[in-house]
Each structure stands twice: as C-alpha cells, then as structure tokens.
Design a protein around this motif. Sequence first.
Motif, PDB file in Angstrom:
ATOM      1  N   THR A 282       0.696  -1.128   0.144  1.00 58.26           N
ATOM      2  CA  THR A 282      -0.030  -0.011   0.087  1.00 58.26           C
ATOM      3  C   THR A 282       0.779   1.189  -0.144  1.00 58.26           C
ATOM      4  O   THR A 282       1.023   1.740   0.830  1.00 58.26           O
TER       5      THR A 282
ATOM      6  N   TRP B   4      -6.981   2.955  -0.631  1.00 56.15           N
ATOM      7  CA  TRP B   4      -6.670   1.563  -0.387  1.00 56.15           C
ATOM      8  C   TRP B   4      -7.710   0.585   0.071  1.00 56.15           C
ATOM      9  O   TRP B   4      -7.652  -0.441  -0.461  1.00 56.15           O
TER      10      TRP B   4
ATOM     11  N   PRO C 143      -3.582  -6.017   2.664  1.00 58.03           N
ATOM     12  CA  PRO C 143      -2.833  -4.998   2.586  1.00 58.03           C
ATOM     13  C   PRO C 143      -1.392  -5.246   3.251  1.00 58.03           C
ATOM     14  O   PRO C 143      -1.369  -5.804   4.253  1.00 58.03           O
TER      15      PRO C 143
ATOM     16  N   THR D  88      -4.680   7.046  -4.010  1.00 56.55           N
ATOM     17  CA  THR D  88      -5.339   5.709  -4.004  1.00 56.55           C
ATOM     18  C   THR D  88      -5.984   5.446  -2.707  1.00 56.55           C
ATOM     19  O   THR D  88      -5.404   5.920  -1.715  1.00 56.55           O
TER      20      THR D  88
END
Length: 212
Positions: free
Chosen positions: A110, A118, A131, A116
Amino acid sequence: MAALLAQAFRLAASELGMASAAWLFVRETAAAEGSDGVVALRDAMGRNWPVLDAVCAGWLEGVRESCIAPEVLLDEMKGAQRLLLVGYEAEWVDALLLHLPREVRVGLMTAGDPLTDWDRLLANHGGRVEPVDPVSFQTWAGPRSVLLSFVYGHTADHVYVLPTWLRTSGSDVRLQFRALLGWYVMRTPLALFPRWLVAAEYGAFTQLRGTP
C-alpha cells in the motif's frame, strides 16, 4: 469538459492502474465516438499520460485487446505460498487471481499514488488481497515468496516500472524472495517520455514475463 475528463482519468489511474484505466477510457470512448473519439482522447490527454497515449495508438492500429495472459506466470508461481504485488493493475490482478490456488496468500504493498483509496481498492477483491505496509513488507519474504511488479515498456538497457518498485528491489531483497517477477502489460511501445514511471535495470528481476 477536458478538465473533468482529465480529473476522472487521474482518479481511475490511481485505483485501477494506468494501463487498466487507459483501456477502460479507450474502450468507452471508441464505443461512443469511434476512432475519431480515440484520436481526440489521445490529443487531449496522451502527452500527460504516456501509457494512455500508447493504448490509444495501439487501438488506432488495430490492437483492440489488452495483453492479459496470467498463464505466463504460473510456472514461476508453482509451490509459492505468498505473492506480494508491488504496484497494481486491476485487469491483470483480476485475471491472475482466477488462476492462483486459493491457498496462495496475496498481498498488495500500500504505497504509491497518494490519491489511492486503499480500503476501497482492496474491497473489490473481497478479502482475497491483503494490505502490506511498505515499512514491513519483508515479513512476506521467504523461500516460497514471490515479488511481482508490472512493466510498461523497455529500452535496450532498462524497463519502465512504477517508482514503488525501486523501494523493494535492492540486492538484499533479491536474496529474501524466491523470485522477483516483472509482468509486461503493454502491447504497444511507449512513444513519449515515460512520465509517472522510472527506469529499472533488467537485472532487478529474476524473470520478465508477457509480451514486451
């Protein structure tokens, strides 16, 4: 309108990956406006997004499908227990997950684009992709662990990858993972300066797979 389109592509690229977003925009534009629309899209946004420029160019030359062939990775994945993705391309990851045994743990580092989300990205995989904090990614290392990044182009000496790869591909990391794989995602060469990407030596990977 042009500013809104650019903003929409920027967000799509942050959460789908540049190649996946480019194919989405080119397909939708071609369906609505035909080849003239793809030419206009390339003229408006290609210089800022060389991956989009290349997908537009390929479309106009008759390349109507992305080069997703996860089978090329399966030999390298035999016996692997963990796969850590460095970078993200939604279309390619979706296809690969269909071929991987469920017992293979899949992680995504990540780190990368600050836009982004995540949590939203990972939610698309229903818990199949975990992640992984870039600070502690080496907890995923081991003799049955594979590190995978996406490759967007090449020269005689280098390949073009996302900047995050350079944070994970040192000589010490190479000793900790069974394989460091690069997966080509482009069928058309980049014609413009590879903005958003960095150059990495071929030797940073143990194997390169796909069609360069």
